[in-house]
Design a protein around this motif. Structure first.
Motif, PDB file in Angstrom:
ATOM      1  N   GLY A  93     -26.076  65.242 -47.301  1.00 34.52           N
ATOM      2  CA  GLY A  93     -25.896  63.817 -47.072  1.00 34.52           C
ATOM      3  C   GLY A  93     -24.552  63.273 -47.506  1.00 34.52           C
ATOM      4  N   LEU A  94     -24.302  62.033 -47.129  1.00 34.42           N
ATOM      5  CA  LEU A  94     -22.993  61.427 -47.337  1.00 34.42           C
ATOM      6  C   LEU A  94     -22.722  61.082 -48.794  1.00 34.42           C
ATOM      7  N   ALA A  95     -23.762  60.751 -49.555  1.00 34.49           N
ATOM      8  CA  ALA A  95     -23.529  60.468 -50.969  1.00 34.49           C
ATOM      9  C   ALA A  95     -23.002  61.710 -51.674  1.00 34.49           C
ATOM     10  N   TYR A  96     -23.578  62.857 -51.363  1.00 29.22           N
ATOM     11  CA  TYR A  96     -23.110  64.121 -51.954  1.00 29.22           C
ATOM     12  C   TYR A  96     -21.676  64.413 -51.521  1.00 29.22           C
ATOM     13  N   GLN A  97     -21.359  64.172 -50.255  1.00 36.19           N
ATOM     14  CA  GLN A  97     -19.993  64.436 -49.785  1.00 36.19           C
ATOM     15  C   GLN A  97     -18.995  63.468 -50.416  1.00 36.19           C
ATOM     16  N   TRP A  98     -19.414  62.264 -50.654  1.00 36.50           N
ATOM     17  CA  TRP A  98     -18.560  61.291 -51.353  1.00 36.50           C
ATOM     18  C   TRP A  98     -18.271  61.806 -52.761  1.00 36.50           C
ATOM     19  N   ALA A  99     -19.318  62.296 -53.430  1.00 35.82           N
ATOM     20  CA  ALA A  99     -19.121  62.863 -54.766  1.00 35.82           C
ATOM     21  C   ALA A  99     -18.179  64.058 -54.725  1.00 35.82           C
ATOM     22  N   GLN A 100     -18.221  64.836 -53.655  1.00 35.32           N
ATOM     23  CA  GLN A 100     -17.310  65.979 -53.528  1.00 35.32           C
ATOM     24  C   GLN A 100     -15.859  65.512 -53.434  1.00 35.32           C
ATOM     25  N   ILE A 101     -15.610  64.454 -52.684  1.00 30.91           N
ATOM     26  CA  ILE A 101     -14.242  63.927 -52.580  1.00 30.91           C
ATOM     27  C   ILE A 101     -13.732  63.519 -53.959  1.00 30.91           C
ATOM     28  N   LEU A 102     -14.572  62.799 -54.712  1.00 28.75           N
ATOM     29  CA  LEU A 102     -14.167  62.364 -56.046  1.00 28.75           C
ATOM     30  C   LEU A 102     -13.985  63.557 -56.972  1.00 28.75           C
ATOM     31  N   ARG A 103     -14.860  64.539 -56.863  1.00 29.39           N
ATOM     32  CA  ARG A 103     -14.752  65.743 -57.690  1.00 29.39           C
ATOM     33  C   ARG A 103     -13.438  66.470 -57.435  1.00 29.39           C
ATOM     34  N   VAL A 104     -13.066  66.624 -56.170  1.00 30.55           N
ATOM     35  CA  VAL A 104     -11.821  67.316 -55.842  1.00 30.55           C
ATOM     36  C   VAL A 104     -10.622  66.532 -56.359  1.00 30.55           C
ATOM     37  N   ALA A 105     -10.607  65.225 -56.110  1.00 29.08           N
ATOM     38  CA  ALA A 105      -9.468  64.406 -56.542  1.00 29.08           C
ATOM     39  C   ALA A 105      -9.272  64.489 -58.047  1.00 29.08           C
ATOM     40  N   ALA A 106     -10.364  64.431 -58.799  1.00 30.47           N
ATOM     41  CA  ALA A 106     -10.273  64.499 -60.252  1.00 30.47           C
ATOM     42  C   ALA A 106      -9.909  65.893 -60.735  1.00 30.47           C
ATOM     43  N   SER A 107     -10.405  66.917 -60.070  1.00 31.28           N
ATOM     44  CA  SER A 107     -10.103  68.297 -60.476  1.00 31.28           C
ATOM     45  C   SER A 107      -8.631  68.618 -60.280  1.00 31.28           C
ATOM     46  N   VAL A 108      -8.020  68.056 -59.261  1.00 32.19           N
ATOM     47  CA  VAL A 108      -6.569  68.234 -59.083  1.00 32.19           C
ATOM     48  C   VAL A 108      -5.833  67.702 -60.306  1.00 32.19           C
ATOM     49  N   ARG A 109      -6.236  66.552 -60.809  1.00 25.10           N
ATOM     50  CA  ARG A 109      -5.590  65.960 -61.983  1.00 25.10           C
ATOM     51  C   ARG A 109      -5.727  66.865 -63.212  1.00 25.10           C
ATOM     52  N   ILE A 110      -6.930  67.406 -63.413  1.00 28.92           N
ATOM     53  CA  ILE A 110      -7.132  68.274 -64.574  1.00 28.92           C
ATOM     54  C   ILE A 110      -6.300  69.534 -64.442  1.00 28.92           C
ATOM     55  N   SER A 111      -6.323  70.143 -63.266  1.00 26.20           N
ATOM     56  CA  SER A 111      -5.553  71.368 -63.049  1.00 26.20           C
ATOM     57  C   SER A 111      -4.055  71.127 -63.189  1.00 26.20           C
ATOM     58  N   ASP A 112      -3.593  69.943 -62.802  1.00 30.04           N
ATOM     59  CA  ASP A 112      -2.174  69.617 -62.963  1.00 30.04           C
ATOM     60  C   ASP A 112      -1.747  69.717 -64.424  1.00 30.04           C
ATOM     61  N   CYS A 113      -2.671  69.467 -65.337  1.00 26.52           N
ATOM     62  CA  CYS A 113      -2.346  69.528 -66.765  1.00 26.52           C
ATOM     63  C   CYS A 113      -2.368  70.958 -67.298  1.00 26.52           C
ATOM     64  N   TYR A 114      -3.360  71.732 -66.892  1.00 22.32           N
ATOM     65  CA  TYR A 114      -3.610  73.016 -67.561  1.00 22.32           C
ATOM     66  C   TYR A 114      -3.341  74.243 -66.694  1.00 22.32           C
ATOM     67  N   GLY A 115      -3.547  74.139 -65.391  1.00 23.51           N
ATOM     68  CA  GLY A 115      -3.486  75.299 -64.507  1.00 23.51           C
ATOM     69  C   GLY A 115      -4.882  75.686 -64.070  1.00 23.51           C
ATOM     70  N   PRO A 116      -5.340  76.906 -64.384  1.00 23.99           N
ATOM     71  CA  PRO A 116      -6.714  77.300 -64.042  1.00 23.99           C
ATOM     72  C   PRO A 116      -7.721  76.413 -64.759  1.00 23.99           C
ATOM     73  N   ILE A 117      -8.815  76.084 -64.083  1.00 20.13           N
ATOM     74  CA  ILE A 117      -9.908  75.312 -64.684  1.00 20.13           C
ATOM     75  C   ILE A 117     -11.226  75.825 -64.123  1.00 20.13           C
ATOM     76  N   PRO A 118     -12.342  75.551 -64.794  1.00 18.59           N
ATOM     77  CA  PRO A 118     -13.639  75.855 -64.188  1.00 18.59           C
ATOM     78  C   PRO A 118     -13.871  74.953 -62.976  1.00 18.59           C
ATOM     79  N   TYR A 119     -14.368  75.526 -61.891  1.00 21.02           N
ATOM     80  CA  TYR A 119     -14.670  74.721 -60.700  1.00 21.02           C
ATOM     81  C   TYR A 119     -15.792  75.348 -59.881  1.00 21.02           C
ATOM     82  N   SER A 120     -15.492  76.433 -59.190  1.00 17.39           N
ATOM     83  CA  SER A 120     -16.478  76.971 -58.251  1.00 17.39           C
ATOM     84  C   SER A 120     -17.693  77.572 -58.948  1.00 17.39           C
ATOM     85  N   LYS A 121     -17.532  77.954 -60.194  1.00 20.09           N
ATOM     86  CA  LYS A 121     -18.637  78.615 -60.911  1.00 20.09           C
ATOM     87  C   LYS A 121     -19.430  77.648 -61.780  1.00 20.09           C
TER      88      LYS A 121
END
Length: 522
Positions: A129-157
């Protein structure tokens, strides 16, 4: 389709809230500013409230989180502001020696902001559903920010149930994020073009007020941003993803009305709060901003920068990285504050950024639906519109950034570090026009500095004044600046084996000198 997955009973919601993460991921699944069960009772309130709780991961609205993350790291390293508070001089980001306890602030704050809502939305919707896909967009946008600071981060696992979680290499991280983002774009685009009723979630949208066409543009622009990040290390994938984003039927941001701002804060704009109400103001505008904009006679200067309280007046910024004491803090408190109002929303992504990303892509020979020159000029025009100023003959200007003069200390004076002009020169070398594009991208994003810190690390542009006092002990130079933050101490304490494996992915020690995967070695 939307109602099928977002109209959930309070009974189902409460059942899901009784299950969750264990071990380390109790922390990832506990956001102190997230919704309570009481907040989530009512028609579509379950997923809506959870979505709303994720927005701070894109730009921090709570005062302390904003200062510790977006201001002291993003805006400082992006050359937008200069912090002037001493904070007892226990080690500060601005002198390149942040105290160890601060290393984890980005990770330890943002991960719970993502996953408190994300896990519950996933479980409530069964990953559909669309609510889940909306959450995915926010998750990706925020994960880019975290990775920009550190490099590798937990994500797919990350599953929400594992005690410890392995990190993704940055190459795998980006592939996974592209996959998730592409799926979300298709789902949202299908719903928007099909005229699907998504009004039930409008009240929970703190960015676009329920305009989901703009969320498709945001997601495509995020995809374009990510493509540019990796363009020096995965050029074919970067080109493919960038061209997909631009050629999409809805496409990327194109007008000033497309810009993404968050209305979330805890009573007032946190930049205003810190600059105007805390201890006489704990940051001022960076000398980099006033040098470039004054030299250019840029129409955005008064929109960005207030007059100083110096006897000589004028809009005067502060050099970054000055080791402060009580006397210098009091002195620099008379320099220019940002022209930010108490009620201003917080910039997540400007529409002008999309044009500058496309202009850079055009320089690389990518199909960006325009030339580098035309896209650059459109970007500047849209930036002026976003800031509600008149462009005039700015695009014909051959003015250059100004020298910096500190009226209180001539030892801080500095000759301009760049000679690029607002006028585009198609006969100039590629590197000159790349610098020109990234200078305007930096200016357009004020006061959000995250993109600029990334651009500096991958390209060396825009050029900024070196910090005054480099107290880093890892070997960071004033020429290259901070390259990353070390992994959080919390991860060493609770996820040791996996964080050590992540260090091996860096190709060097876990310190602030190491370039992350997408960063050009310059």
């Amino acid at each position: 389709m939307m109602r099928k997955y977002v109209k959930l009973s309070a009974c189902v919601l409460m059942a899901s809230l009784m299950t969750g993460c264990t071990g380390k991921f109790e922390e990832y699944n506990t956001n102190p500013f997230g919704p309570t069960p009481q907040d989530m009772l009512g028609d579509n309130a379950a997923t809506g409230s959870l979505i709303r709780s994720m927005f701070p991961a894109l730009v921090q609205g709570q005062q302390n989180n904003s200062q510790m993350l977006d201001q002291m790291i993003g805006s400082e390293y992006g050359g937008e502001i200069a912090c002037i508070a001493t904070w007892n001089n226990g080690g500060n980001y601005y002198t390149y020696n942040p105290r160890i306890g601060w290393y984890g602030n980005m990770f330890d704050t943002t991960m719970p902001q993502i996953y408190t809502g994300f896990f519950q939305i996933r479980d409530l919707s069964e990953g559909k559903g669309l609510a889940y896909q909306w959450a995915q967009i926010l998750r990706v946008a925020a994960s880019v920010r975290i990775s920009d600071c550190y490099g590798p981060i937990p994500y797919s696992k990350i599953t929400g149930s594992a005690f410890t979680v392995a990190y993704d290499s940055m190459e795998d991280l980006y592939k996974s994020m592209f996959t998730d983002l592409d799926e979300a774009i298709v789902a949202f685009k299908t719903a928007v073009l099909g005229g699907e009723d998504m009004s039930s979630l409008t009240e929970y949208d703190l960015v676009f007020g329920g305009d989901f066409n703009k969320w498709v543009k945001f997601a495509n622009t995020l995809k374009l941003r990510m493509a540019m990040r990796i363009s020096n290390v995965a050029s074919e994938l970067a080109r493919q993803k960038a061209e997909e984003a631009v050629s999409d039927v809805i496409g990327v941001m194109t007008t000033s009305a497309d810009a993404a701002y968050s209305s979330f804060n805890d009573g007032m704009n946190p930049y205003y709060r810190v600059a105007f109400t805390w201890n006489g103001g704990e940051f001022r505008v960076s000398a980099n901003i006033t040098s470039y904009l004054s030299g250019y006679d840029d129409p955005r200067l008064p929109a960005y920068v207030n007059d100083s309280q110096l006897e000589s007046g004028g809009r005067i910024g502060v050099r970054n990285g000055i080791y402060q004491n009580d006397a210098t803090q009091a002195k620099y408190a008379t320099f220019s504050r940002p022209n930010i109002k108490e009620t201003d929303n917080l910039l997540i992504m400007s529409a002008s950024e999309a044009y500058f990303l496309r202009a850079e892509g055009a320089l690389k020979g990518w199909a960006m639906n325009g030339t580098a020159k035309s896209l650059y000029e459109q970007g500047v025009q849209v930036s002026m519109e976003e800031r509600k100023v008149t462009i005039g003959d700015y695009l014909a200007s051959t003015k250059k950034p100004g020298n910096y003069v500190d009226p209180t200390d001539s030892g801080k004076n500095k000759t301009a570090v760049s000679e690029v002009t607002p006028k585009y020169d198609e006969s100039a070398e590629l590197a000159v026009n790349l610098e020109r594009i990234l200078v305007q991208k930096w200016i357009a994003n004020f006061p959000n500095g995250w993109e600029t810190w990334a651009d500096i690390r991958r390209t060396g542009y825009p050029k900024h004044f070196p910090i005054v006092n480099n107290l880093n002990t890892d070997g960071v130079t004033v020429e290259r600046g901070m390259r990353r933050l070390p992994f959080p101490q919390s991860e060493y304490n609770t996820n040791y084996v996996n964080v050590r494996a992540a260090v091996s992915m860096l190709g060097g020690a876990d310190n602030s000198t190491i370039d992350i995967w997408w960063a050009k070695k310059n």
